[in-house]
Write an enzyme that holds these catalytic residues in place. Structure first.
Site, mmCIF file in Angstrom:
data_model
loop_
_atom_site.group_PDB
_atom_site.id
_atom_site.type_symbol
_atom_site.label_atom_id
_atom_site.label_comp_id
_atom_site.label_asym_id
_atom_site.label_seq_id
_atom_site.Cartn_x
_atom_site.Cartn_y
_atom_site.Cartn_z
ATOM 1 N N SER A 1 0.793 -1.227 0.000
ATOM 2 C CA SER A 1 0.000 0.000 0.000
ATOM 3 C C SER A 1 0.825 1.276 0.000
ATOM 4 C CB SER A 1 -0.932 0.009 1.215
ATOM 5 O OG SER A 1 -0.188 -0.071 2.415
ATOM 6 N N HIS B 1 -5.275 -4.181 -1.513
ATOM 7 C CA HIS B 1 -5.077 -3.263 -2.639
ATOM 8 C C HIS B 1 -4.874 -3.963 -3.976
ATOM 9 C CE1 HIS B 1 -4.778 0.428 -0.203
ATOM 10 N NE2 HIS B 1 -4.223 -0.365 0.710
ATOM 11 N N LYS C 1 -12.062 -1.020 -0.595
ATOM 12 C CA LYS C 1 -11.342 -0.469 -1.749
ATOM 13 C C LYS C 1 -12.171 -0.699 -3.018
ATOM 14 C CE LYS C 1 -7.889 -0.395 1.353
ATOM 15 N NZ LYS C 1 -8.045 -0.803 2.758
#
Length: 445
Positions: A238, A266, A298
């Protein structure tokens, strides 16, 4: 040449001197305050005040030093900006529109009509809360539907959804492993993993970033001393935007009879031809990884986290993991929104393709402009490394003044020499926005 500041000093030296002076003043004020308050305490009181006053807590004192230093240096607080609507490629702050690079809304599904409608229907049917832990009476059909869809996506037996992504890692690792076990992790692993290891009581060892040969050597020396061994990686890191050679780690974990956990916070929605994550990117079987972890906040446009894997793992967590067993069930509206987002990812792989194209364009332009992007693969996260927290804060402020919202990542979130701006790319960003952003970034640097 270094830029000159007050009385011929470099600006960097001036900044350091100001911070040192502030720290000395703060320490002097604390001593005076303690002396004054100490005179009014009973003689029997022998516990120093710093041990029972929050304003004297070392962490808060450090925060005051940083904040006071920022004020003295003319840097406004870059955090807790108030966004007045959906944060996508653009956002509105204080009535002004900015090009936005501070959102995890990678695929633009936050606010997508189908996602919003699914959430609204779930509220109409189930209300805003399940009002209980799921084992007690908080289970709803939409929870099972989401978990089944996640399991199918990973080609594994089952999945479990937690109400917090951070708590997913803390509770899973903290519960499954113990003092007789070893957890090995990449040196850049997320805080939630570290907290989970601390809770477990297992021995913790890190290995250099993405270095599977170093991991192999550690296991060669250490494996026989422990019962269970867990290796933990991230799909996309990240802070840096790069990813591991997952097949190499799979081979090592099999050879040493260890568990392998991959945090896809992610990487899901971003990697793979259809956006199905690092598993799809490397064409691996779901069973090649023992614990698939991801977040719903996300690409999946919700909130919370999940674990996917074999039946024994998921049943174990559902009945005994404290972060699930003793926590209220996920709101139906959140589960429904993430389920709808997952279906959209499956049906519209062009979202991921566009995201990749925008990320590659940003990376290419930044590198051509001489900006230090570290090891980023240009998939969704691209850092602009400044090497100093003050530089990062000043640069973020300068970009904000020019209509670009991007957050500085400063010490202690990263080492001081690795301070940076972190650009989150969205498939909603246009090529024009990206070209404009990189041009202004290069100018301000």
């Amino acid at each position: 040449m270094p830029r000159k500041g007050l009385h011929g000093l470099t600006a960097q030296l001036k900044d350091a001197l100001i911070l040192q002076a502030l720290e000395r003043r703060l320490q002097t004020a604390e001593r005076q305050e303690t002396a004054t308050s100490g005179s009014t305490r009973p003689e029997s009181a022998t516990i120093p005040e710093k041990f029972y006053r929050f304003h004297l807590h070392p962490g808060y004192q450090q925060l005051r030093i940083i904040n006071d230093g920022g004020v003295r240096l003319g840097i406004s607080n870059p955090f807790f900006k108030l966004h007045e609507g959906i944060a996508g490629a653009t956002t509105v702050i204080n009535g002004k529109e900015y090009i936005n690079y501070s959102s995890y809304n990678y695929l633009g599904l936050v606010g997508h009509p189908a996602v919003a409608e699914a959430s609204k229907q779930a509220i109409d049917q189930y209300g805003t809360s399940v009002s209980a832990s799921r084992p007690v009476s908080g289970e709803r059909p939409v929870h099972r539907q989401l978990e089944k869809a996640l399991a199918e996506t990973y080609q594994v037996d089952d999945a479990i959804a937690f109400v917090s992504g951070h708590a997913t890692n803390v509770s899973t690792i903290g519960y499954l492993f113990g003092p007789k076990d070893l957890v090995l992790h990449d040196e850049l692993i997320h805080n939630s993993i570290l907290q989970g290891i601390q809770l477990s009581g297992a021995k913790r060892l890190s290995f250099p970033h993405n270095d599977y040969t170093a991991l192999d050597q550690i296991l060669k020396n250490q494996r026989h001393q422990f019962e269970r061994v867990l290796i933990v990686l991230e799909g996309i890191y990240s802070m840096d935007g790069d990813y591991p050679d997952l097949p190499a780690f799979v081979e090592i974990k099999k050879r040493y009879c260890a568990f392998l956990m991959v945090d896809e916070a992610h990487s899901f929605g971003i990697m793979g031809e259809k956006g199905l994550g690092i598993r799809e990117h490397f064409a691996l079987q779901g069973s090649d990884v023992d614990i698939w972890m991801g977040t719903l906040s996300k690409a999946l446009a919700g909130c919370g986290g999940y674990i996917a894997g074999e039946t024994a793992l998921i049943e174990h967590l559902k009945f005994l993991a404290p972060g699930f067993l003793y926590s209220v069930g996920m709101p139906p509206s959140v589960a429904a929104s993430s389920l709808a987002a997952l279906e959209l990812i499956r049906q519209t792989p062009e979202l991921t393709a566009t995201l990749k194209a925008r990320g590659q364009l940003f990376l290419k332009l930044a590198q051509e402009a001489g900006i230090n992007t570290g090891s980023s693969a240009g998939l969704a996260i691209i850092p602009a490394i400044t090497g100093s927290s003050l530089k990062a804060a000043r640069l973020a402020e300068a970009l904000f003044e020019r209509g670009i919202n991007v957050q500085p990542i400063i010490y202690p979130a990263v080492p001081e020499k690795s301070a940076r701006l972190r650009f989150f790319i969205s498939c909603l960003h246009t090529e024009e926005q990206i070209r404009k952003t990189v041009a202004i970034l290069a100018e301000e640097i």
